[in-house]
Write a protein that holds these residues in place. Structure first.
Motif, PDB file in Angstrom:
ATOM      1  N   ARG A   1      43.635  18.821  11.408  1.00 51.77           N
ATOM      2  CA  ARG A   1      42.331  18.218  11.106  1.00 51.77           C
ATOM      3  C   ARG A   1      41.445  19.014  10.160  1.00 51.77           C
ATOM      4  O   ARG A   1      40.421  18.509   9.714  1.00 51.77           O
TER       5      ARG A   1
ATOM      6  N   GLY B   1      46.774  12.553  22.960  1.00 55.90           N
ATOM      7  CA  GLY B   1      45.589  12.047  22.276  1.00 55.90           C
ATOM      8  C   GLY B   1      44.307  12.587  22.886  1.00 55.90           C
ATOM      9  O   GLY B   1      43.350  12.918  22.173  1.00 55.90           O
ATOM     10  N   GLU B   2      44.295  12.698  24.200  1.00 52.89           N
ATOM     11  CA  GLU B   2      43.109  13.204  24.882  1.00 52.89           C
ATOM     12  C   GLU B   2      42.865  14.681  24.548  1.00 52.89           C
ATOM     13  O   GLU B   2      41.726  15.097  24.315  1.00 52.89           O
TER      14      GLU B   2
ATOM     15  N   THR C   1      39.149  18.296  18.809  1.00 50.39           N
ATOM     16  CA  THR C   1      38.378  17.842  17.646  1.00 50.39           C
ATOM     17  C   THR C   1      36.887  17.968  17.919  1.00 50.39           C
ATOM     18  O   THR C   1      36.130  18.455  17.067  1.00 50.39           O
ATOM     19  N   PHE C   2      36.448  17.564  19.101  1.00 56.15           N
ATOM     20  CA  PHE C   2      35.039  17.734  19.472  1.00 56.15           C
ATOM     21  C   PHE C   2      34.658  19.213  19.458  1.00 56.15           C
ATOM     22  O   PHE C   2      33.574  19.586  19.005  1.00 56.15           O
TER      23      PHE C   2
ATOM     24  N   GLN D   1      41.622  14.864  20.928  1.00 56.32           N
ATOM     25  CA  GLN D   1      40.222  14.437  20.826  1.00 56.32           C
ATOM     26  C   GLN D   1      39.286  15.540  21.338  1.00 56.32           C
ATOM     27  O   GLN D   1      38.268  15.834  20.709  1.00 56.32           O
TER      28      GLN D   1
END
Length: 151
Positions: free
Chosen positions: A133, A82-83, A89-90, A86
């Motif tokens: 994404r 998840g990290e 994604t950023f 994330q």
């Protein structure tokens, strides 16, 4: 000819002065606008560069994100965390900001940027997150990145 010009200028002096004033004021506005746009582009470049630095500092200062840059990360052995997702994604959102700013001519395209985007998003973890994404982003940006990745 000179006397006819002088006889015309006499009654039209005010019109002539007004026209010169309007033209001067429009010229000044155009120059100011150009200078303002240049200043805004520099400010935007500084902000995007600062964001870029902040994103990559997070990666370098966090051992949990080391695999993001690994070109041999084995996702079948250890799936994306998840990290990591994330963080990527950023990064994708940051690249999207650059892309939009370049399209709107708010920043000038930097040499090597396409190569950098391709270099990071072609690695296993970023590529996986991109594929998951990208449907949340606009189609022209998807096409831009996919074209880079498929070169």
């Amino acid at each position: 000819m000179m006397t006819s010009l002088l006889s015309w200028i006499g009654p039209h002096v005010f019109d002539l002065i007004s026209a010169v004033g309007i033209i001067s004021s429009l010229s000044y506005t155009a120059v100011s606008f150009r200078d303002s746009a240049r200043s805004r582009r520099i400010d935007n470049l500084l902000k995007l560069t600062e964001q870029h630095r902040n994103i990559w500092e997070k990666s370098q200062n966090n051992p949990a994100l080391a695999r993001v840059r690994d070109p041999k990360a084995d996702l079948s052995r250890k799936p994306v965390t998840g990290e990591e997702a994330q963080f990527v994604t950023f990064l994708i959102l940051h690249i999207h900001c650059w892309y939009r700013a370049m399209l709107d001519r708010e920043v000038i395209s930097l040499d090597g940027m396409k190569r950098d985007i391709k270099g990071i998003l072609s690695r296993p973890i970023p590529r996986h997150v991109w594929e998951e994404r990208k449907s949340f982003l606009d189609h022209d940006f998807q096409r831009f990145v996919d074209d880079l990745l498929n070169e």
